[in-house]
Design a protein around this motif. Structure first.
Motif, PDB file in Angstrom:
ATOM      1  N   ASN A 120       9.912   5.290   1.211  1.00 29.63           N
ATOM      2  CA  ASN A 120       9.586   6.699   0.611  1.00 29.63           C
ATOM      3  C   ASN A 120       9.951   6.673  -0.788  1.00 29.63           C
ATOM      4  O   ASN A 120      10.738   6.038  -1.246  1.00 29.63           O
ATOM      5  N   TRP A 121       9.341   7.525  -1.534  1.00 30.86           N
ATOM      6  CA  TRP A 121       9.310   7.747  -2.976  1.00 30.86           C
ATOM      7  C   TRP A 121      11.057   8.304  -3.112  1.00 30.86           C
ATOM      8  O   TRP A 121      11.575   8.058  -4.344  1.00 30.86           O
ATOM      9  N   ASP A 122      11.708   8.724  -2.286  1.00 28.64           N
ATOM     10  CA  ASP A 122      13.250   9.055  -2.553  1.00 28.64           C
ATOM     11  C   ASP A 122      14.125   8.222  -2.123  1.00 28.64           C
ATOM     12  O   ASP A 122      15.128   8.307  -1.996  1.00 28.64           O
ATOM     13  N   LYS A 123      13.314   6.798  -1.832  1.00 30.59           N
ATOM     14  CA  LYS A 123      14.165   5.458  -1.488  1.00 30.59           C
ATOM     15  C   LYS A 123      14.619   5.307  -0.179  1.00 30.59           C
ATOM     16  O   LYS A 123      15.344   4.576   0.270  1.00 30.59           O
TER      17      LYS A 123
ATOM     18  N   TYR B 267       5.451  11.576  10.505  1.00 22.97           N
ATOM     19  CA  TYR B 267       6.652  10.631  10.763  1.00 22.97           C
ATOM     20  C   TYR B 267       7.570  10.908   9.465  1.00 22.97           C
ATOM     21  O   TYR B 267       8.155   9.996   9.128  1.00 22.97           O
ATOM     22  N   HIS B 268       7.095  11.901   8.645  1.00 23.76           N
ATOM     23  CA  HIS B 268       7.897  12.091   7.340  1.00 23.76           C
ATOM     24  C   HIS B 268       7.770  10.696   6.673  1.00 23.76           C
ATOM     25  O   HIS B 268       8.751  10.358   5.848  1.00 23.76           O
ATOM     26  N   ALA B 269       6.662  10.143   6.587  1.00 26.85           N
ATOM     27  CA  ALA B 269       6.546   8.870   5.708  1.00 26.85           C
ATOM     28  C   ALA B 269       5.416   9.137   4.608  1.00 26.85           C
ATOM     29  O   ALA B 269       4.292   9.454   4.745  1.00 26.85           O
ATOM     30  N   ASP B 270       5.956   8.667   3.216  1.00 27.71           N
ATOM     31  CA  ASP B 270       5.026   8.876   2.164  1.00 27.71           C
ATOM     32  C   ASP B 270       5.698   7.855   1.071  1.00 27.71           C
ATOM     33  O   ASP B 270       6.673   8.146   0.217  1.00 27.71           O
ATOM     34  N   GLY B 271       5.083   6.736   1.223  1.00 22.44           N
ATOM     35  CA  GLY B 271       5.745   5.650   0.267  1.00 22.44           C
ATOM     36  C   GLY B 271       4.883   4.249   0.332  1.00 22.44           C
ATOM     37  O   GLY B 271       3.629   4.402   0.969  1.00 22.44           O
TER      38      GLY B 271
ATOM     39  N   TRP C 253       2.341   7.060 -11.372  1.00 21.40           N
ATOM     40  CA  TRP C 253       2.800   8.491 -10.905  1.00 21.40           C
ATOM     41  C   TRP C 253       3.227   9.147 -12.124  1.00 21.40           C
ATOM     42  O   TRP C 253       2.851  10.483 -12.510  1.00 21.40           O
ATOM     43  N   ALA C 254       4.307   8.698 -12.914  1.00 28.98           N
ATOM     44  CA  ALA C 254       4.868   9.237 -14.010  1.00 28.98           C
ATOM     45  C   ALA C 254       3.811   9.624 -15.005  1.00 28.98           C
ATOM     46  O   ALA C 254       4.078  10.920 -15.629  1.00 28.98           O
ATOM     47  N   GLU C 255       3.029   8.680 -15.309  1.00 29.81           N
ATOM     48  CA  GLU C 255       2.108   8.939 -16.363  1.00 29.81           C
ATOM     49  C   GLU C 255       1.260   9.973 -16.040  1.00 29.81           C
ATOM     50  O   GLU C 255       0.598  10.826 -16.853  1.00 29.81           O
ATOM     51  N   TYR C 256       0.609   9.838 -14.765  1.00 27.45           N
ATOM     52  CA  TYR C 256      -0.233  10.859 -14.412  1.00 27.45           C
ATOM     53  C   TYR C 256       0.227  12.477 -14.469  1.00 27.45           C
ATOM     54  O   TYR C 256      -0.483  13.165 -14.680  1.00 27.45           O
ATOM     55  N   GLU C 257       1.775  12.374 -13.877  1.00 31.14           N
ATOM     56  CA  GLU C 257       2.192  13.935 -13.832  1.00 31.14           C
ATOM     57  C   GLU C 257       2.343  14.436 -15.481  1.00 31.14           C
ATOM     58  O   GLU C 257       2.185  15.696 -15.738  1.00 31.14           O
ATOM     59  N   ASP C 258       2.537  13.430 -16.285  1.00 33.10           N
ATOM     60  CA  ASP C 258       2.761  13.740 -17.826  1.00 33.10           C
ATOM     61  C   ASP C 258       1.427  14.365 -18.399  1.00 33.10           C
ATOM     62  O   ASP C 258       1.412  15.222 -18.986  1.00 33.10           O
ATOM     63  N   ILE C 259       0.191  13.552 -17.986  1.00 30.23           N
ATOM     64  CA  ILE C 259      -0.956  14.070 -18.538  1.00 30.23           C
ATOM     65  C   ILE C 259      -1.458  15.287 -17.836  1.00 30.23           C
ATOM     66  O   ILE C 259      -2.044  16.181 -18.650  1.00 30.23           O
ATOM     67  N   GLN C 260      -1.090  15.548 -16.437  1.00 26.51           N
ATOM     68  CA  GLN C 260      -1.667  16.739 -15.934  1.00 26.51           C
ATOM     69  C   GLN C 260      -0.677  18.072 -16.378  1.00 26.51           C
ATOM     70  O   GLN C 260      -1.432  18.866 -16.730  1.00 26.51           O
ATOM     71  N   ALA C 261       0.574  17.795 -16.394  1.00 27.20           N
ATOM     72  CA  ALA C 261       1.295  18.829 -17.310  1.00 27.20           C
ATOM     73  C   ALA C 261       0.930  19.081 -18.469  1.00 27.20           C
ATOM     74  O   ALA C 261       1.068  20.230 -19.001  1.00 27.20           O
ATOM     75  N   ASP C 262       0.524  18.108 -19.405  1.00 23.93           N
ATOM     76  CA  ASP C 262      -0.186  18.412 -21.084  1.00 23.93           C
ATOM     77  C   ASP C 262      -0.999  19.137 -20.762  1.00 23.93           C
ATOM     78  O   ASP C 262      -1.319  20.246 -21.594  1.00 23.93           O
ATOM     79  N   ILE C 263      -2.246  19.023 -19.930  1.00 19.78           N
ATOM     80  CA  ILE C 263      -3.351  19.822 -19.698  1.00 19.78           C
ATOM     81  C   ILE C 263      -3.234  21.288 -19.502  1.00 19.78           C
ATOM     82  O   ILE C 263      -3.725  21.808 -20.285  1.00 19.78           O
ATOM     83  N   PHE C 264      -2.220  21.497 -18.567  1.00 18.02           N
ATOM     84  CA  PHE C 264      -1.978  22.851 -17.988  1.00 18.02           C
ATOM     85  C   PHE C 264      -0.973  23.462 -19.015  1.00 18.02           C
ATOM     86  O   PHE C 264      -1.100  24.730 -19.096  1.00 18.02           O
TER      87      PHE C 264
ATOM     88  N   ASP D 289       0.807  -1.120   0.202  1.00 13.71           N
ATOM     89  CA  ASP D 289       0.048  -0.112   0.020  1.00 13.71           C
ATOM     90  C   ASP D 289       0.888   1.267   0.181  1.00 13.71           C
ATOM     91  O   ASP D 289       1.875   1.246   0.653  1.00 13.71           O
ATOM     92  N   TRP D 290       0.354   2.271  -1.043  1.00  7.75           N
ATOM     93  CA  TRP D 290       0.999   3.679  -0.551  1.00  7.75           C
ATOM     94  C   TRP D 290       0.410   4.301   0.387  1.00  7.75           C
ATOM     95  O   TRP D 290      -0.965   4.631   0.291  1.00  7.75           O
ATOM     96  N   ILE D 291       1.171   4.603   1.566  1.00  9.19           N
ATOM     97  CA  ILE D 291       0.458   5.685   2.582  1.00  9.19           C
ATOM     98  C   ILE D 291       1.202   6.811   2.636  1.00  9.19           C
ATOM     99  O   ILE D 291       2.527   6.905   2.574  1.00  9.19           O
ATOM    100  N   SER D 292       0.625   7.897   3.585  1.00  6.49           N
ATOM    101  CA  SER D 292       1.198   8.982   3.826  1.00  6.49           C
ATOM    102  C   SER D 292       1.021   9.405   5.181  1.00  6.49           C
ATOM    103  O   SER D 292      -0.212   9.379   5.528  1.00  6.49           O
ATOM    104  N   MET D 293       2.363   9.625   6.160  1.00  8.91           N
ATOM    105  CA  MET D 293       1.917  10.187   7.416  1.00  8.91           C
ATOM    106  C   MET D 293       3.075  11.171   7.684  1.00  8.91           C
ATOM    107  O   MET D 293       4.085  11.073   7.843  1.00  8.91           O
ATOM    108  N   PRO D 294       2.425  12.582   7.216  1.00  5.90           N
ATOM    109  CA  PRO D 294       3.394  13.599   7.582  1.00  5.90           C
ATOM    110  C   PRO D 294       3.956  13.838   8.791  1.00  5.90           C
ATOM    111  O   PRO D 294       5.304  14.173   8.732  1.00  5.90           O
TER     112      PRO D 294
END
Length: 427
Positions: A240-243, A222-226, A382-393, A215-220
């Protein structure tokens, strides 16, 4: 073998007596040497047993298709079982080497009993670790992890093994130690506070399906996001996403709030919720020439024709005087722009139409008028999602001038310089 060992001891004693030793020294030296030979014999049997396992048993397991026996080898089950052989030899035959020293025999046997218990505990530990690893190879283990339960069982086994070892060394009955534990219950609660809380939290997380491995969970806090990598009795390991790796107390996921992105991944759509701020000074009623220009936009033409017909019918119904701009209904460049965005997003194949689909205007502020895109992409990557969002804006920023609109932004250094130049010229 008992007879042979006892005869060996007697023979050594007589041999040392013939060499000129006193009877007491000859007896002590003979029994000591006999005991050393027994230890040496036990070690040789251990080496032979372990070598036989390595050359015969373990290769057979590694060639088999069954993965369970490979995990048994990985967790050193057979190595630990081989320790039982010398322990049992020493336990049953040590008294035939030093038969004249019952106190020493008692100490050796108690020590070997404790050793035997330790080996049995290690064997059970290997079996439990193997069971856990084998279970984790199945897909359903992500929903129902048993790592915490396995750790609880291990703690109980180690606890009872420790009590048995103490009772054996002190030559006390095990039941008397349990009676004395009542006075130590408060201390034990403090010692095992985290495991107990972790166990309770782990059960709640598991049975309520609040979290699972992957699962991908976020707990700010505890600086946890991954991604969840491991769920244990006392901690949850998150990459985390920064490994980087973050360990979070298991019970904290029950006592504190956290965000689980599993619902987004299972739904098959990821939300885009972002706004572009329009300069309010650029909003105006459109002229007929602008309307004709906008009708040349293919995806916008059906909307404009429908809207124009609706406005004409309204104005005719209420006999609106078109010479006054504020009379009746008119189209604005901002409204047409919103319609264009909706049509554009409707034509994109990577945007879901069966989920929330909004292009809305938020309350104006000192930063302008926010036009928010609230839609879901068909991909959750994530990468595909960011590409789509960037294309739209990218398109939004590029197409705004075509509608006579401007993006609001704080004054740039160049704007301030131009303002200063103008004030100087006026002065």
């Amino acid at each position: 073998m008992n007879l042979y060992l006892k005869n060996l001891t007697v023979y050594l004693i007589h041999l040392f007596q013939k060499a000129g030793m006193s009877p007491n020294w000859a007896e002590t030296t003979g029994e000591t040497l006999s005991l050393i030979l027994l230890f040496l014999f036990s070690y040789i049997i251990f080496r032979l047993t372990w070598s036989g396992m390595k050359k015969i048993l373990i290769p057979v397991f590694r060639r088999s298709r069954n993965q369970f026996d490979d995990l048994l080898v990985k967790h050193r089950l057979f190595r630990r079982i081989s320790y039982l052989v010398p322990t049992l030899i020493l336990y049953y035959f040590a008294q035939d080497s030093v038969y004249s020293l019952p106190v020493l025999i008692s100490i050796i046997q108690r020590t070997l009993e404790v050793t035997f218990v330790v080996i049995i505990i290690l064997v059970i530990d290997s079996l439990l670790s193997t069971l856990n690893d084998y279970y984790n190879r199945f897909e359903f283990s992500k929903d129902h992890p048993i790592t915490g339960l396995i750790q609880i069982v291990k703690i109980i086994i180690y606890f009872f093994g420790l009590l048995f070892a103490i009772a054996t060394l002190l030559h006390r009955d095990l039941s008397t130690l349990f009676v004395g534990l009542g006075t130590l219950s408060a201390i034990l609660m403090l010692i095992f506070r985290d495991p107990i809380l972790g166990f309770v939290g782990g059960l709640q997380l598991t049975f309520n399906k609040m979290i699972r491995i992957g699962d991908w969970i976020s707990m700010p806090q505890y600086h946890a996001d991954g991604t969840v990598m491991e769920i244990t009795l006392t901690t949850i390991k998150i990459q985390n996403w920064d490994k980087t790796i973050v360990t979070v107390p298991t019970y904290s996921l029950v006592s504190n709030s956290f965000q689980n992105w599993r619902g987004m991944e299972e739904a098959g759509g990821r939300r885009i919720k972002r706004a572009v701020y329009i300069d309010m000074d650029s909003v105006h009623f459109v002229t007929q020439e602008e309307l004709e220009k906008f009708k040349e936009i293919k995806i916008l033409k059906p909307y404009l024709e429908k809207k124009e017909k609706e406005i004409q019918e309204y104005n005719q119904k209420f006999q609106v005087d078109p010479s006054v701009v504020v009379n009746g209904r008119r189209q604005t460049n901002l409204g047409i722009f919103r319609a264009y965005l909706k049509a554009y997003l409707q034509h994109r194949e990577d945007i879901r139409k069966d989920m929330t689909f909004l292009v809305r205007q938020l309350p104006p502020s000192e930063k302008g008028i926010p036009i928010e895109i609230y839609v879901f992409t068909k991909t959750t990557a994530w990468a595909e999602y960011e590409d789509i969002q960037a294309d739209i804006f990218d398109l939004i920023l590029a197409v705004l001038p075509e509608f006579g609109l401007r993006v609001y932004q704080f004054p740039k250094s160049g704007d301030l310089a131009q303002l200063g130049t103008k004030q100087t010229n006026i002065g």
